[in-house]
Design an enzyme around this catalytic site. Structure first.
Site, short mmCIF file in Angstrom:
data_model
loop_
_atom_site.label_atom_id
_atom_site.label_comp_id
_atom_site.label_asym_id
_atom_site.label_seq_id
_atom_site.Cartn_x
_atom_site.Cartn_y
_atom_site.Cartn_z
N ARG A 89 -7.57 22.12 45.63
CA ARG A 89 -6.32 21.35 45.44
C ARG A 89 -6.10 20.41 46.62
O ARG A 89 -5.68 19.27 46.45
CB ARG A 89 -5.11 22.28 45.27
N LYS B 246 -6.09 4.63 31.17
CA LYS B 246 -6.23 3.40 30.38
C LYS B 246 -7.57 2.72 30.71
O LYS B 246 -8.62 3.26 30.41
CB LYS B 246 -5.02 2.51 30.65
N ASP C 191 2.76 -1.52 39.21
CA ASP C 191 1.97 -0.78 38.22
C ASP C 191 0.96 -1.79 37.66
O ASP C 191 1.33 -2.68 36.90
CB ASP C 191 2.90 -0.23 37.14
N TYR D 117 7.21 0.23 31.53
CA TYR D 117 6.81 1.39 30.71
C TYR D 117 7.98 2.37 30.57
O TYR D 117 8.56 2.79 31.59
CB TYR D 117 5.59 2.05 31.37
N1 PLP Z 1 2.18 2.86 33.30
C1 PLP Z 1 1.87 2.20 32.19
C2 PLP Z 1 1.93 0.70 32.18
C3 PLP Z 1 1.50 2.89 31.04
O1 PLP Z 1 1.22 2.21 29.91
C4 PLP Z 1 1.47 4.32 31.07
C5 PLP Z 1 1.11 5.10 29.87
O2 PLP Z 1 1.12 4.61 28.76
C6 PLP Z 1 1.79 4.97 32.26
C7 PLP Z 1 2.13 4.21 33.35
C8 PLP Z 1 1.77 6.48 32.34
O3 PLP Z 1 0.47 6.94 32.42
P1 PLP Z 1 -0.04 8.38 31.87
O4 PLP Z 1 0.17 8.39 30.39
O5 PLP Z 1 -1.45 8.44 32.34
O6 PLP Z 1 0.82 9.42 32.54
#
Ligand code: PLP
Length: 378
Positions: free
Chosen positions: A50, A199, A174, A102
């Site tokens: 961890r 993604k 992000d 998001y």
């Molecule tokens: N940021 C964006 C732009 C996303 O599209 C997503 C998920 O769809 C996330 C963060 C969150 O990621 P995760 O689903 O891997 O927790």
């Protein structure tokens, strides 16, 4: 390594044949614990998985140079990665967040981070005056997505970094949609880059993960690392290995997917049953000039509004054959999603909107699929 180009880094950063066996493909280290020397020290620096482990470290050392950061801290999901950035804040601190980012990040701020005494306000990050007006004396973080999800709005990352820094705050971007292949927020002044590696980094819709890349060594990086090790939301070694394996093809995949999306956006803009196309590569996009300055191509995500409202949009999604109806994005296969259904009743997302994650299929096949689906009577 600093002078190497992205394509080379994506393959060679933090990779060399395994010292023990000569294996060219890295081994996966599943061990949760590591042997001590007779004097109690750790001969190789690893103690407990961890806290750190070789497979995770390799992934982090591979990702950091792609974004041009000092270091990368990886997590079990993008959601855990964004939480790690918010966890750098103190009770009483304030976050400014893009109003159309998001929806999971907004829920996290409202339902988890707010309980720690960290407040937030939503603002249109494209409107720099609105951002300045929304700052409070306790604003310590600006959180921005550019392009944003699902409206594909752009924000000026360099200008936002300046505003943040002039006011004693940090900028977190992000960069999930753009990836470092198309946009490098740290070079534009951001302090943190966050990814849902679920993604494009993973790229095959088969692994969940997240990463925070920090521009400089110092307390901010230390806090993110602490949250990883003591918060415990770490990625499994196999997941790290899968993402590392996929990094090698990230530049190729993202550029081709982006080219496919660009071609689709232009073609869809001429379709009679499409009321609007949101894609930063179109000259009609309100932030096209900014996108052209800030990004090397415009990304593989686009959204369309279908004439005939929500029923027509749902009917189009129901008729696609190559575009799979599924949430998420960034995989080699194309996906279509009615975002408002996913985001819930309070969403500002138009109900006639479909979000497309464009994959690596031949673009003519993708366009033919969308055309036959759009031919449905609204
Ligand atoms: N940021 C964006 C732009 C996303 O599209 C997503 C998920 O769809 C996330 C963060 C969150 O990621 P995760 O689903 O891997 O927790």
């Amino acid at each position: 390594m600093d002078t190497l180009r992205l394509e080379t880094l994506a393959i060679h950063a933090a990779r060399s044949p395994d010292a023990a066996t000569g294996a060219v493909a890295q081994p996966i280290h599943l061990s949760t614990t590591f042997q001590r020397n007779p004097d109690g020290s750790y001969p190789h620096g690893w103690s407990y998985a961890r806290a750190d482990n070789p497979t995770r470290r390799e992934l982090e050392r591979a990702i950091a140079p792609l974004e041009g950061g000092q270091d990368c801290v990886s997590f079990g999901s993008g959601t855990a990665a964004s939480l790690a950035v918010f966890a750098t804040l103190e009770p009483g601190d304030h976050v400014l967040v893009g109003h159309d980012c998001y929806h999971g990040t907004l829920k996290q701020l409202a339902n988890v981070v707010a309980r720690w005494g960290v407040t937030h306000a939503r603002v249109d990050m494209a409107d720099l005056d609105a951002v300045r007006r929304a700052l409070t004396p306790r604003t310590r973080l600006l959180w921005v997505e550019s392009p944003s999800n699902p409206m594909l709005r752009l924000a000026d990352l360099g200008a936002l970094a300046e505003i943040a820094h002039e006011n004693g705050a940090r900028l977190a971007a992000d960069n999930t949609f753009a990836t470092p292949v198309l946009q490098r927020p740290l070079a534009l002044g951001a302090d943190y880059v966050m990814h849902s590696t679920t993604k494009y980094f993973g790229g095959h819709s088969d692994v969940t993960g997240g990463a925070v890349i920090v521009r400089e060594a110092g307390p901010a990086l230390d806090r993110v690392r602490l949250f990883q090790q003591e918060g415990g939301g770490v990625p499994a070694p196999f997941d790290c290995w899968l993402i590392r394996r996929s990094l090698a093809t990230l530049p190729l995949r993202v550029r081709q997917q982006s080219a496919n999306a660009h071609a689709l956006a232009e073609a869809l803009a001429a379709e009679p049953n499409v009321a609007q196309v949101y894609y930063p590569g179109l000259a009609t996009h309100p932030n096209h000039a900014l996108a052209a300055r800030q990004m090397s191509a415009f990304g593989a995500m686009l959204s369309i509004r279908v004439r005939g409202g929500e029923p027509a949009a749902l009917a189009v999604a129901a008729r696609t054959r190559l575009f799979t109806r599924a949430t998420s994005l960034g995989g080699v296969e194309s996906l279509v999603e009615h975002r408002a259904s996913v985001e819930g009743p309070d969403t500002p997302t138009p109900r006639d909107l479909l979000r497309l994650s464009v994959g690596l299929e031949h673009v003519d096949d993708l366009l033919a699929d969308l055309r036959q689906a759009l031919a449905v009577d609204p």
